[in-house]
Design an enzyme around this catalytic site. Structure first.
Site, mmCIF file in Angstrom:
data_model
loop_
_atom_site.group_PDB
_atom_site.id
_atom_site.type_symbol
_atom_site.label_atom_id
_atom_site.label_comp_id
_atom_site.label_asym_id
_atom_site.label_seq_id
_atom_site.Cartn_x
_atom_site.Cartn_y
_atom_site.Cartn_z
ATOM 1 N N PHE A 110 2.199 5.738 -16.732
ATOM 2 C CA PHE A 110 2.683 6.347 -15.487
ATOM 3 C C PHE A 110 4.184 6.637 -15.542
ATOM 4 O O PHE A 110 4.865 6.527 -14.510
ATOM 5 C CB PHE A 110 2.424 5.442 -14.266
ATOM 6 C CG PHE A 110 0.994 5.059 -14.016
ATOM 7 C CD1 PHE A 110 -0.050 5.907 -14.333
ATOM 8 C CD2 PHE A 110 0.688 3.838 -13.424
ATOM 9 C CE1 PHE A 110 -1.372 5.549 -14.089
ATOM 10 C CE2 PHE A 110 -0.630 3.472 -13.160
ATOM 11 C CZ PHE A 110 -1.662 4.325 -13.496
ATOM 12 N N GLU A 117 16.831 2.651 -6.364
ATOM 13 C CA GLU A 117 15.611 3.442 -6.556
ATOM 14 C C GLU A 117 14.857 3.574 -5.225
ATOM 15 O O GLU A 117 14.377 4.647 -4.870
ATOM 16 C CB GLU A 117 14.721 2.732 -7.603
ATOM 17 C CG GLU A 117 13.349 3.345 -7.753
ATOM 18 C CD GLU A 117 12.567 2.782 -8.960
ATOM 19 O OE1 GLU A 117 13.150 1.996 -9.741
ATOM 20 O OE2 GLU A 117 11.399 3.144 -9.119
ATOM 21 N N GLN A 146 -0.557 21.768 24.615
ATOM 22 C CA GLN A 146 0.217 20.540 24.840
ATOM 23 C C GLN A 146 0.022 19.536 23.704
ATOM 24 O O GLN A 146 0.975 18.864 23.289
ATOM 25 C CB GLN A 146 -0.174 19.904 26.172
ATOM 26 C CG GLN A 146 0.824 18.837 26.570
ATOM 27 C CD GLN A 146 0.410 18.112 27.824
ATOM 28 O OE1 GLN A 146 -0.678 17.536 27.897
ATOM 29 N NE2 GLN A 146 1.262 18.128 28.815
HETATM 30 C C1 LIG Z 1 3.088 9.435 -10.369
HETATM 31 C C2 LIG Z 1 3.613 8.097 -10.752
HETATM 32 C C3 LIG Z 1 4.885 7.982 -11.281
HETATM 33 C C4 LIG Z 1 5.370 6.739 -11.704
HETATM 34 N N1 LIG Z 1 6.589 6.661 -12.335
HETATM 35 C C5 LIG Z 1 6.931 5.490 -12.933
HETATM 36 C C6 LIG Z 1 8.075 5.428 -13.788
HETATM 37 O O1 LIG Z 1 8.802 6.413 -13.983
HETATM 38 N N2 LIG Z 1 8.353 4.257 -14.423
HETATM 39 C C7 LIG Z 1 7.578 3.135 -14.246
HETATM 40 O O2 LIG Z 1 7.878 2.124 -14.843
HETATM 41 N N3 LIG Z 1 6.496 3.158 -13.414
HETATM 42 C C8 LIG Z 1 6.150 4.313 -12.775
HETATM 43 N N4 LIG Z 1 5.037 4.356 -11.980
HETATM 44 C C9 LIG Z 1 4.247 3.154 -11.788
HETATM 45 C C10 LIG Z 1 4.314 2.570 -10.385
HETATM 46 O O3 LIG Z 1 5.590 2.034 -10.138
HETATM 47 C C11 LIG Z 1 3.179 1.524 -10.294
HETATM 48 O O4 LIG Z 1 1.964 2.252 -10.273
HETATM 49 C C12 LIG Z 1 3.310 0.642 -9.069
HETATM 50 O O5 LIG Z 1 4.408 -0.215 -9.183
HETATM 51 C C13 LIG Z 1 2.044 -0.205 -8.826
HETATM 52 O O6 LIG Z 1 1.640 -0.845 -9.981
HETATM 53 P P1 LIG Z 1 0.096 -0.742 -10.440
HETATM 54 O O7 LIG Z 1 -0.259 0.699 -10.502
HETATM 55 O O8 LIG Z 1 -0.085 -1.546 -11.665
HETATM 56 O O9 LIG Z 1 -0.724 -1.373 -9.255
HETATM 57 P P2 LIG Z 1 -1.087 -2.926 -9.061
HETATM 58 O O10 LIG Z 1 0.118 -3.744 -9.301
HETATM 59 O O11 LIG Z 1 -2.318 -3.211 -9.841
HETATM 60 O O12 LIG Z 1 -1.432 -2.951 -7.508
HETATM 61 C C14 LIG Z 1 -2.700 -2.521 -6.973
HETATM 62 C C15 LIG Z 1 -2.698 -2.816 -5.481
HETATM 63 O O13 LIG Z 1 -2.556 -4.235 -5.259
HETATM 64 C C16 LIG Z 1 -1.462 -4.471 -4.417
HETATM 65 N N5 LIG Z 1 -0.781 -5.720 -4.803
HETATM 66 C C17 LIG Z 1 -0.365 -6.094 -6.037
HETATM 67 N N6 LIG Z 1 0.245 -7.285 -5.971
HETATM 68 C C18 LIG Z 1 0.226 -7.661 -4.680
HETATM 69 C C19 LIG Z 1 0.699 -8.803 -3.974
HETATM 70 N N7 LIG Z 1 1.354 -9.796 -4.587
HETATM 71 N N8 LIG Z 1 0.501 -8.860 -2.636
HETATM 72 C C20 LIG Z 1 -0.150 -7.876 -1.994
HETATM 73 N N9 LIG Z 1 -0.619 -6.761 -2.599
HETATM 74 C C21 LIG Z 1 -0.427 -6.667 -3.935
HETATM 75 C C22 LIG Z 1 -0.542 -3.289 -4.601
HETATM 76 O O14 LIG Z 1 0.339 -3.140 -3.492
HETATM 77 C C23 LIG Z 1 -1.554 -2.154 -4.711
HETATM 78 O O15 LIG Z 1 -1.952 -1.751 -3.453
HETATM 79 C C24 LIG Z 1 4.577 5.584 -11.517
HETATM 80 C C25 LIG Z 1 3.301 5.704 -10.936
HETATM 81 C C26 LIG Z 1 2.804 6.932 -10.585
HETATM 82 C C27 LIG Z 1 1.408 7.007 -10.053
#
Ligand SMILES: Cc1cc2nc3c(=O)[nH]c(=O)nc-3n(C[C@H](O)[C@H](O)[C@H](O)COP(=O)(O)OP(=O)(O)OC[C@H]3O[C@@H](n4cnc5c(N)ncnc54)[C@H](O)[C@@H]3O)c2cc1C
Length: 381
Positions: A159, A246, A283
Protein backbone atom coordinates in the site's frame (compact mmCIF):
# COMPACT_ATOMS: atom_id res chain seq x y z
CA UNK A 1 -19.07 36.99 6.04
CA UNK A 2 -15.67 36.54 4.50
CA UNK A 3 -13.19 34.47 6.46
CA UNK A 4 -9.44 34.38 6.06
CA UNK A 5 -7.24 31.78 7.73
CA UNK A 6 -5.28 33.32 10.57
CA UNK A 7 -2.01 31.97 9.15
CA UNK A 8 -2.49 33.54 5.72
CA UNK A 9 -0.18 36.43 4.80
CA UNK A 10 -0.09 38.83 1.85
CA UNK A 11 3.09 37.25 0.58
CA UNK A 12 1.51 33.80 0.70
CA UNK A 13 -1.65 35.11 -1.02
CA UNK A 14 0.53 36.31 -3.90
CA UNK A 15 2.30 32.93 -4.12
CA UNK A 16 -0.96 31.02 -4.04
CA UNK A 17 -2.59 33.26 -6.61
CA UNK A 18 0.05 32.34 -9.14
CA UNK A 19 0.10 28.70 -8.02
CA UNK A 20 -3.66 28.31 -8.41
CA UNK A 21 -3.55 29.68 -11.94
CA UNK A 22 -0.75 27.26 -12.78
CA UNK A 23 -2.68 24.30 -11.35
CA UNK A 24 -5.85 25.16 -13.25
CA UNK A 25 -4.15 25.90 -16.56
CA UNK A 26 -1.19 23.49 -16.70
CA UNK A 27 -2.05 20.49 -14.52
CA UNK A 28 -5.84 20.09 -14.18
CA UNK A 29 -6.26 19.24 -17.91
CA UNK A 30 -3.86 16.30 -17.48
CA UNK A 31 -5.66 14.69 -14.55
CA UNK A 32 -7.83 12.46 -16.74
CA UNK A 33 -4.71 10.95 -18.37
CA UNK A 34 -3.14 10.31 -14.97
CA UNK A 35 -6.27 8.57 -13.78
CA UNK A 36 -6.21 6.33 -16.84
CA UNK A 37 -2.51 5.45 -16.53
CA UNK A 38 -2.73 5.21 -12.70
CA UNK A 39 0.30 7.46 -12.38
CA UNK A 40 1.11 11.17 -12.34
CA UNK A 41 3.62 12.14 -15.07
CA UNK A 42 7.15 12.93 -14.01
CA UNK A 43 6.78 16.20 -15.98
CA UNK A 44 4.10 17.31 -13.52
CA UNK A 45 6.44 16.72 -10.58
CA UNK A 46 9.15 18.75 -12.29
CA UNK A 47 6.68 21.55 -13.05
CA UNK A 48 5.53 21.60 -9.40
CA UNK A 49 9.17 21.79 -8.38
CA UNK A 50 9.74 24.74 -10.67
CA UNK A 51 6.78 26.54 -9.07
CA UNK A 52 8.39 26.12 -5.64
CA UNK A 53 5.47 23.93 -4.54
CA UNK A 54 7.44 20.86 -3.44
CA UNK A 55 8.82 21.20 0.10
CA UNK A 56 8.54 25.01 0.30
CA UNK A 57 9.54 24.95 3.95
CA UNK A 58 12.93 23.37 3.25
CA UNK A 59 15.64 25.95 3.81
CA UNK A 60 17.34 27.75 0.93
CA UNK A 61 20.55 25.82 1.66
CA UNK A 62 18.80 22.72 0.28
CA UNK A 63 17.04 24.48 -2.58
CA UNK A 64 13.72 25.28 -0.86
CA UNK A 65 12.03 28.61 -0.21
CA UNK A 66 12.83 28.56 3.50
CA UNK A 67 9.16 29.31 4.14
CA UNK A 68 7.03 28.37 7.15
CA UNK A 69 4.63 25.42 7.35
CA UNK A 70 1.95 27.86 6.17
CA UNK A 71 3.29 27.40 2.63
CA UNK A 72 3.06 23.61 2.86
CA UNK A 73 -0.51 23.95 4.16
CA UNK A 74 -1.45 26.34 1.40
CA UNK A 75 -0.01 24.07 -1.32
CA UNK A 76 -1.99 21.09 0.03
CA UNK A 77 -5.14 23.23 0.08
CA UNK A 78 -4.75 24.46 -3.48
CA UNK A 79 -3.86 21.07 -4.88
CA UNK A 80 -6.81 19.41 -3.13
CA UNK A 81 -9.13 22.13 -4.34
CA UNK A 82 -8.01 22.30 -7.99
CA UNK A 83 -6.25 19.00 -8.88
CA UNK A 84 -7.12 16.56 -6.05
CA UNK A 85 -5.46 13.78 -8.08
CA UNK A 86 -2.09 15.15 -6.92
CA UNK A 87 -2.88 15.51 -3.27
CA UNK A 88 -1.87 12.15 -1.77
CA UNK A 89 1.36 11.95 -3.77
CA UNK A 90 2.45 15.43 -2.78
CA UNK A 91 1.70 14.86 0.88
CA UNK A 92 3.56 11.51 0.85
CA UNK A 93 6.52 13.16 -0.87
CA UNK A 94 6.80 16.35 1.17
CA UNK A 95 4.91 16.56 4.45
CA UNK A 96 5.75 12.92 5.15
CA UNK A 97 8.93 11.57 3.50
CA UNK A 98 10.94 14.78 3.32
CA UNK A 99 10.00 15.71 6.87
CA UNK A 100 11.91 12.65 8.16
CA UNK A 101 15.01 13.71 6.26
CA UNK A 102 14.71 17.27 7.50
CA UNK A 103 14.18 16.32 11.09
CA UNK A 104 16.46 13.30 11.47
CA UNK A 105 18.83 13.37 8.49
CA UNK A 106 22.51 14.27 8.83
CA UNK A 107 23.82 17.34 7.03
CA UNK A 108 25.27 15.07 4.35
CA UNK A 109 21.98 13.20 3.86
CA UNK A 110 20.04 16.45 3.57
CA UNK A 111 22.43 17.81 0.97
CA UNK A 112 22.30 14.56 -0.98
CA UNK A 113 18.51 14.16 -1.22
CA UNK A 114 16.55 17.31 -0.37
CA UNK A 115 17.58 19.53 -3.32
CA UNK A 116 16.43 16.88 -5.80
CA UNK A 117 13.18 16.38 -3.89
CA UNK A 118 12.59 20.14 -4.07
CA UNK A 119 12.93 20.13 -7.87
CA UNK A 120 10.89 16.96 -8.34
CA UNK A 121 13.85 15.06 -9.81
CA UNK A 122 13.55 12.69 -6.87
CA UNK A 123 10.15 11.47 -5.67
CA UNK A 124 9.78 10.30 -2.09
CA UNK A 125 7.73 7.57 -0.43
CA UNK A 126 7.31 6.27 3.10
CA UNK A 127 7.34 2.51 3.63
CA UNK A 128 5.78 1.47 6.93
CA UNK A 129 2.85 -0.86 6.19
CA UNK A 130 3.40 -4.57 5.51
CA UNK A 131 0.97 -7.25 4.35
CA UNK A 132 0.79 -8.60 7.92
CA UNK A 133 0.71 -5.32 9.80
CA UNK A 134 -0.53 -1.76 9.40
CA UNK A 135 -2.03 -0.32 12.57
CA UNK A 136 0.28 -2.36 14.78
CA UNK A 137 3.46 -0.73 13.54
CA UNK A 138 5.56 -2.25 16.32
CA UNK A 139 5.11 -5.67 14.71
CA UNK A 140 6.78 -4.98 11.37
CA UNK A 141 8.89 -7.89 10.13
CA UNK A 142 11.06 -6.40 7.39
CA UNK A 143 14.65 -6.75 8.62
CA UNK A 144 17.74 -4.66 7.98
CA UNK A 145 20.83 -6.51 9.18
CA UNK A 146 24.10 -4.64 9.44
CA UNK A 147 26.90 -6.24 7.39
CA UNK A 148 30.05 -4.15 7.39
CA UNK A 149 29.29 -0.83 5.73
CA UNK A 150 25.85 -1.90 4.52
CA UNK A 151 22.40 -3.00 5.62
CA UNK A 152 20.97 -6.12 4.01
CA UNK A 153 17.19 -5.75 3.81
CA UNK A 154 14.63 -8.54 3.53
CA UNK A 155 10.87 -8.21 3.64
CA UNK A 156 7.84 -6.75 1.97
CA UNK A 157 5.85 -3.53 2.17
CA UNK A 158 2.41 -2.85 0.77
CA UNK A 159 0.00 0.00 0.00
CA UNK A 160 2.91 2.40 -0.51
CA UNK A 161 1.85 5.73 -2.07
CA UNK A 162 4.24 6.87 -4.84
CA UNK A 163 5.54 3.28 -4.78
CA UNK A 164 5.88 3.05 -8.57
CA UNK A 165 7.46 6.45 -9.03
CA UNK A 166 9.58 6.74 -5.88
CA UNK A 167 13.31 7.30 -6.15
CA UNK A 168 13.81 7.53 -2.40
CA UNK A 169 11.94 5.42 0.13
CA UNK A 170 12.13 6.07 3.85
CA UNK A 171 11.76 2.52 5.08
CA UNK A 172 10.76 1.31 8.53
CA UNK A 173 12.74 -1.89 9.17
CA UNK A 174 13.76 -4.04 12.10
CA UNK A 175 17.42 -3.65 12.99
CA UNK A 176 17.17 -5.19 16.42
CA UNK A 177 14.96 -6.77 19.07
CA UNK A 178 11.20 -7.37 18.76
CA UNK A 179 8.90 -4.42 19.51
CA UNK A 180 9.25 -0.68 19.13
CA UNK A 181 12.87 -0.41 20.22
CA UNK A 182 14.10 -2.63 17.39
CA UNK A 183 12.83 -0.40 14.57
CA UNK A 184 14.97 1.98 12.49
CA UNK A 185 14.32 4.26 9.54
CA UNK A 186 16.60 3.74 6.55
CA UNK A 187 16.55 5.73 3.31
CA UNK A 188 16.60 3.47 0.27
CA UNK A 189 17.68 4.92 -3.08
CA UNK A 190 15.29 2.79 -5.07
CA UNK A 191 16.60 3.39 -8.56
CA UNK A 192 19.91 1.60 -8.10
CA UNK A 193 19.23 -0.71 -5.21
CA UNK A 194 20.16 -4.31 -5.97
CA UNK A 195 17.63 -6.74 -4.49
CA UNK A 196 14.82 -4.19 -4.47
CA UNK A 197 11.79 -4.73 -6.67
CA UNK A 198 8.48 -2.93 -7.10
CA UNK A 199 5.31 -4.98 -7.25
CA UNK A 200 2.35 -4.05 -9.38
CA UNK A 201 0.51 -0.77 -9.22
CA UNK A 202 -2.43 -1.85 -7.03
CA UNK A 203 -6.04 -1.55 -8.26
CA UNK A 204 -7.92 0.72 -5.87
CA UNK A 205 -11.59 1.67 -5.79
CA UNK A 206 -10.65 5.36 -6.00
CA UNK A 207 -7.72 7.78 -6.13
CA UNK A 208 -6.92 6.37 -9.52
CA UNK A 209 -4.17 8.83 -10.42
CA UNK A 210 -2.19 8.00 -7.30
CA UNK A 211 0.12 5.00 -7.63
CA UNK A 212 0.06 2.56 -4.72
CA UNK A 213 2.40 -0.43 -4.63
CA UNK A 214 3.85 -3.45 -2.99
CA UNK A 215 7.62 -3.26 -2.53
CA UNK A 216 9.90 -6.29 -2.23
CA UNK A 217 13.33 -6.50 -0.61
CA UNK A 218 15.35 -9.67 -1.22
CA UNK A 219 18.87 -9.25 0.19
CA UNK A 220 18.65 -5.62 -0.88
CA UNK A 221 21.88 -3.80 -0.10
CA UNK A 222 21.81 -0.23 1.23
CA UNK A 223 24.79 1.78 2.53
CA UNK A 224 24.82 1.83 6.34
CA UNK A 225 25.20 5.62 6.18
CA UNK A 226 21.56 5.79 4.99
CA UNK A 227 20.30 5.16 8.53
CA UNK A 228 18.31 8.17 9.76
CA UNK A 229 19.41 9.27 13.21
CA UNK A 230 22.56 8.74 15.17
CA UNK A 231 21.94 5.14 16.18
CA UNK A 232 19.74 2.16 15.44
CA UNK A 233 16.43 1.63 17.22
CA UNK A 234 15.16 5.22 17.03
CA UNK A 235 12.69 4.56 14.19
CA UNK A 236 9.51 4.10 16.19
CA UNK A 237 10.13 7.23 18.24
CA UNK A 238 10.91 9.15 15.03
CA UNK A 239 7.64 7.98 13.48
CA UNK A 240 5.68 8.98 16.56
CA UNK A 241 7.23 12.44 16.46
CA UNK A 242 6.36 13.06 12.82
CA UNK A 243 2.95 11.41 12.57
CA UNK A 244 1.09 14.55 13.80
CA UNK A 245 2.36 16.32 10.68
CA UNK A 246 1.06 13.55 8.40
CA UNK A 247 -2.29 13.59 10.20
CA UNK A 248 -2.61 17.34 9.95
CA UNK A 249 -1.84 17.18 6.21
CA UNK A 250 -4.66 14.64 5.81
CA UNK A 251 -7.02 16.85 7.82
CA UNK A 252 -6.16 19.85 5.61
CA UNK A 253 -7.08 17.88 2.50
CA UNK A 254 -10.28 16.68 4.22
CA UNK A 255 -11.54 20.17 5.03
CA UNK A 256 -10.77 21.49 1.55
CA UNK A 257 -12.51 18.49 0.02
CA UNK A 258 -15.57 19.17 2.19
CA UNK A 259 -15.66 22.79 1.05
CA UNK A 260 -15.26 21.69 -2.56
CA UNK A 261 -18.07 19.11 -2.36
CA UNK A 262 -20.39 21.78 -1.00
CA UNK A 263 -19.36 24.24 -3.74
CA UNK A 264 -19.94 21.66 -6.47
CA UNK A 265 -23.34 20.81 -5.04
CA UNK A 266 -24.54 24.38 -4.61
CA UNK A 267 -23.62 25.03 -8.27
CA UNK A 268 -25.32 21.86 -9.47
CA UNK A 269 -28.53 22.24 -7.48
CA UNK A 270 -28.83 25.87 -8.53
CA UNK A 271 -28.83 24.81 -12.20
CA UNK A 272 -30.77 21.54 -12.15
CA UNK A 273 -34.53 21.83 -12.07
CA UNK A 274 -37.21 19.41 -10.82
CA UNK A 275 -40.93 20.09 -10.47
CA UNK A 276 -40.37 23.41 -12.21
CA UNK A 277 -37.80 24.91 -9.87
CA UNK A 278 -34.08 24.65 -9.06
CA UNK A 279 -33.25 21.80 -6.66
CA UNK A 280 -31.69 24.32 -4.30
CA UNK A 281 -35.15 25.79 -3.69
CA UNK A 282 -36.35 22.56 -2.09
CA UNK A 283 -36.08 23.01 1.62
CA UNK A 284 -34.45 19.60 2.14
CA UNK A 285 -31.64 20.43 -0.33
CA UNK A 286 -31.05 23.89 1.14
CA UNK A 287 -31.14 22.63 4.75
CA UNK A 288 -28.75 19.75 4.05
CA UNK A 289 -26.31 22.17 2.45
CA UNK A 290 -26.78 24.66 5.28
CA UNK A 291 -25.88 21.94 7.79
CA UNK A 292 -22.84 20.85 5.79
CA UNK A 293 -21.68 24.44 5.33
CA UNK A 294 -21.86 24.92 9.10
CA UNK A 295 -19.84 21.78 9.76
CA UNK A 296 -17.25 22.69 7.14
CA UNK A 297 -16.81 26.08 8.79
CA UNK A 298 -16.39 24.52 12.23
CA UNK A 299 -13.83 22.13 10.73
CA UNK A 300 -12.05 25.04 9.04
CA UNK A 301 -11.70 27.08 12.24
CA UNK A 302 -10.39 24.07 14.19
CA UNK A 303 -8.05 23.18 11.33
CA UNK A 304 -6.66 26.71 11.18
CA UNK A 305 -5.96 26.55 14.89
CA UNK A 306 -4.07 23.27 14.33
CA UNK A 307 -2.10 24.78 11.44
CA UNK A 308 -1.13 27.71 13.68
CA UNK A 309 0.04 25.24 16.31
CA UNK A 310 2.10 23.37 13.69
CA UNK A 311 3.68 26.63 12.52
CA UNK A 312 4.55 27.39 16.15
CA UNK A 313 5.97 23.86 16.50
CA UNK A 314 3.64 22.69 19.27
CA UNK A 315 0.87 20.62 17.65
CA UNK A 316 0.55 17.57 19.90
CA UNK A 317 -0.36 14.01 18.93
CA UNK A 318 -3.78 14.07 20.59
CA UNK A 319 -4.96 17.24 18.85
CA UNK A 320 -3.60 16.10 15.48
CA UNK A 321 -5.47 12.81 15.95
CA UNK A 322 -8.69 14.72 16.70
CA UNK A 323 -8.26 16.74 13.52
CA UNK A 324 -7.54 13.64 11.45
CA UNK A 325 -10.50 11.51 12.54
CA UNK A 326 -13.12 14.20 12.79
CA UNK A 327 -12.31 16.06 9.58
CA UNK A 328 -12.04 12.86 7.51
CA UNK A 329 -15.28 11.44 8.96
CA UNK A 330 -17.01 14.70 8.08
CA UNK A 331 -15.41 14.66 4.63
CA UNK A 332 -16.90 11.25 3.87
CA UNK A 333 -20.35 12.18 5.25
CA UNK A 334 -20.35 15.43 3.30
CA UNK A 335 -19.33 13.78 0.02
CA UNK A 336 -22.03 11.14 0.48
CA UNK A 337 -24.76 13.68 1.14
CA UNK A 338 -23.62 15.96 -1.68
CA UNK A 339 -23.62 13.03 -4.11
CA UNK A 340 -27.19 12.24 -3.01
CA UNK A 341 -28.24 15.81 -3.78
CA UNK A 342 -26.91 15.34 -7.34
CA UNK A 343 -29.24 12.38 -7.94
CA UNK A 344 -28.16 9.88 -10.63
CA UNK A 345 -25.65 12.29 -12.14
CA UNK A 346 -23.71 12.14 -8.88
CA UNK A 347 -22.99 8.48 -9.61
CA UNK A 348 -21.46 9.26 -13.01
CA UNK A 349 -17.69 9.51 -13.18
CA UNK A 350 -17.81 12.63 -15.31
CA UNK A 351 -19.25 14.53 -12.34
CA UNK A 352 -16.55 15.63 -9.93
CA UNK A 353 -18.71 14.82 -6.90
CA UNK A 354 -18.53 11.10 -7.75
CA UNK A 355 -14.74 11.21 -7.49
CA UNK A 356 -14.83 13.34 -4.34
CA UNK A 357 -17.05 10.65 -2.80
CA UNK A 358 -14.93 7.66 -3.77
CA UNK A 359 -11.58 9.36 -3.10
CA UNK A 360 -12.69 10.51 0.35
CA UNK A 361 -13.06 6.98 1.68
CA UNK A 362 -9.36 6.24 2.05
CA UNK A 363 -8.88 9.27 4.27
CA UNK A 364 -10.44 7.41 7.22
CA UNK A 365 -7.95 4.57 6.76
CA UNK A 366 -4.46 5.77 5.92
CA UNK A 367 -2.19 7.87 8.09
CA UNK A 368 -3.41 5.73 11.00
CA UNK A 369 -7.05 4.56 10.91
CA UNK A 370 -9.67 6.70 12.61
CA UNK A 371 -10.05 3.95 15.24
CA UNK A 372 -6.34 4.29 16.08
CA UNK A 373 -6.84 8.09 16.31
CA UNK A 374 -9.54 7.52 18.92
CA UNK A 375 -7.26 5.15 20.84
CA UNK A 376 -4.62 7.88 21.01
CA UNK A 377 -7.17 10.46 22.15
CA UNK A 378 -8.69 8.04 24.67
CA UNK A 379 -5.29 7.59 26.33
CA UNK A 380 -5.35 11.29 27.20
CA UNK A 381 -8.73 11.17 28.96
C1 LIG B 1 -4.42 3.96 -0.83
C2 LIG B 1 -3.54 3.70 0.35
C3 LIG B 1 -2.36 4.40 0.49
C4 LIG B 1 -1.50 4.13 1.56
N1 LIG B 1 -0.28 4.75 1.62
C5 LIG B 1 0.63 4.30 2.53
C6 LIG B 1 1.98 4.76 2.49
O1 LIG B 1 2.36 5.60 1.66
N2 LIG B 1 2.88 4.25 3.37
C7 LIG B 1 2.51 3.31 4.31
O2 LIG B 1 3.36 2.89 5.06
N3 LIG B 1 1.23 2.87 4.39
C8 LIG B 1 0.29 3.33 3.51
N4 LIG B 1 -0.99 2.86 3.56
C9 LIG B 1 -1.36 1.89 4.57
C10 LIG B 1 -2.31 2.41 5.64
O3 LIG B 1 -1.66 3.35 6.46
C11 LIG B 1 -2.83 1.18 6.41
O4 LIG B 1 -3.70 0.49 5.52
C12 LIG B 1 -3.55 1.56 7.69
O5 LIG B 1 -2.65 2.06 8.63
C13 LIG B 1 -4.30 0.37 8.31
O6 LIG B 1 -3.50 -0.75 8.39
P1 LIG B 1 -4.06 -2.16 7.83
O7 LIG B 1 -4.50 -1.94 6.43
O8 LIG B 1 -3.03 -3.20 8.07
O9 LIG B 1 -5.34 -2.46 8.69
P2 LIG B 1 -5.39 -3.22 10.10
O10 LIG B 1 -4.34 -2.68 10.99
O11 LIG B 1 -5.43 -4.68 9.84
O12 LIG B 1 -6.81 -2.74 10.64
C14 LIG B 1 -8.06 -3.32 10.21
C15 LIG B 1 -9.17 -2.70 11.03
O13 LIG B 1 -8.98 -2.99 12.43
C16 LIG B 1 -8.96 -1.80 13.16
N5 LIG B 1 -8.01 -1.91 14.28
C17 LIG B 1 -6.72 -2.32 14.24
N6 LIG B 1 -6.17 -2.24 15.47
C18 LIG B 1 -7.13 -1.76 16.28
C19 LIG B 1 -7.18 -1.45 17.67
N7 LIG B 1 -6.11 -1.60 18.47
N8 LIG B 1 -8.34 -0.98 18.19
C20 LIG B 1 -9.42 -0.82 17.41
N9 LIG B 1 -9.44 -1.08 16.08
C21 LIG B 1 -8.29 -1.55 15.53
C22 LIG B 1 -8.52 -0.73 12.19
O14 LIG B 1 -8.91 0.56 12.64
C23 LIG B 1 -9.25 -1.17 10.93
O15 LIG B 1 -10.55 -0.72 10.96
C24 LIG B 1 -1.87 3.17 2.53
C25 LIG B 1 -3.10 2.49 2.39
C26 LIG B 1 -3.91 2.71 1.31
C27 LIG B 1 -5.16 1.90 1.18
Amino acid sequence: MSYRSSWMTEELEAFRDQFRRFLAKDLAPRAETWRRQKLVDRAAWLALGEMGALLPSVSEAYGGLGASFAYEASVIEDVESIVPELSTGIVAHGAITASYLLKFGSEEQKRRWLPKMVTGEMIGAIGMTEPGTGSDLQSIRTTAIRRGKTYVINGQKTFISNGQAADLIVLAARTGEAGAKGISLIAVEATDCKGFRRGRNLDKIGMHASDTSELFFEDAVVPAENLLGTSEGQGFAQLMQQLPLERLAIAIAAVVSMERSIRLTVDYTRERKAFGKPLLEFQNTAFKLAERKTEAFIARVFLDWCVERMIAGDLDTVTASMAKWWCTDKQVETADECLQLHGGYGYMQEYAISRAFIDARIQKIYGGTNEIMKLLIARSL
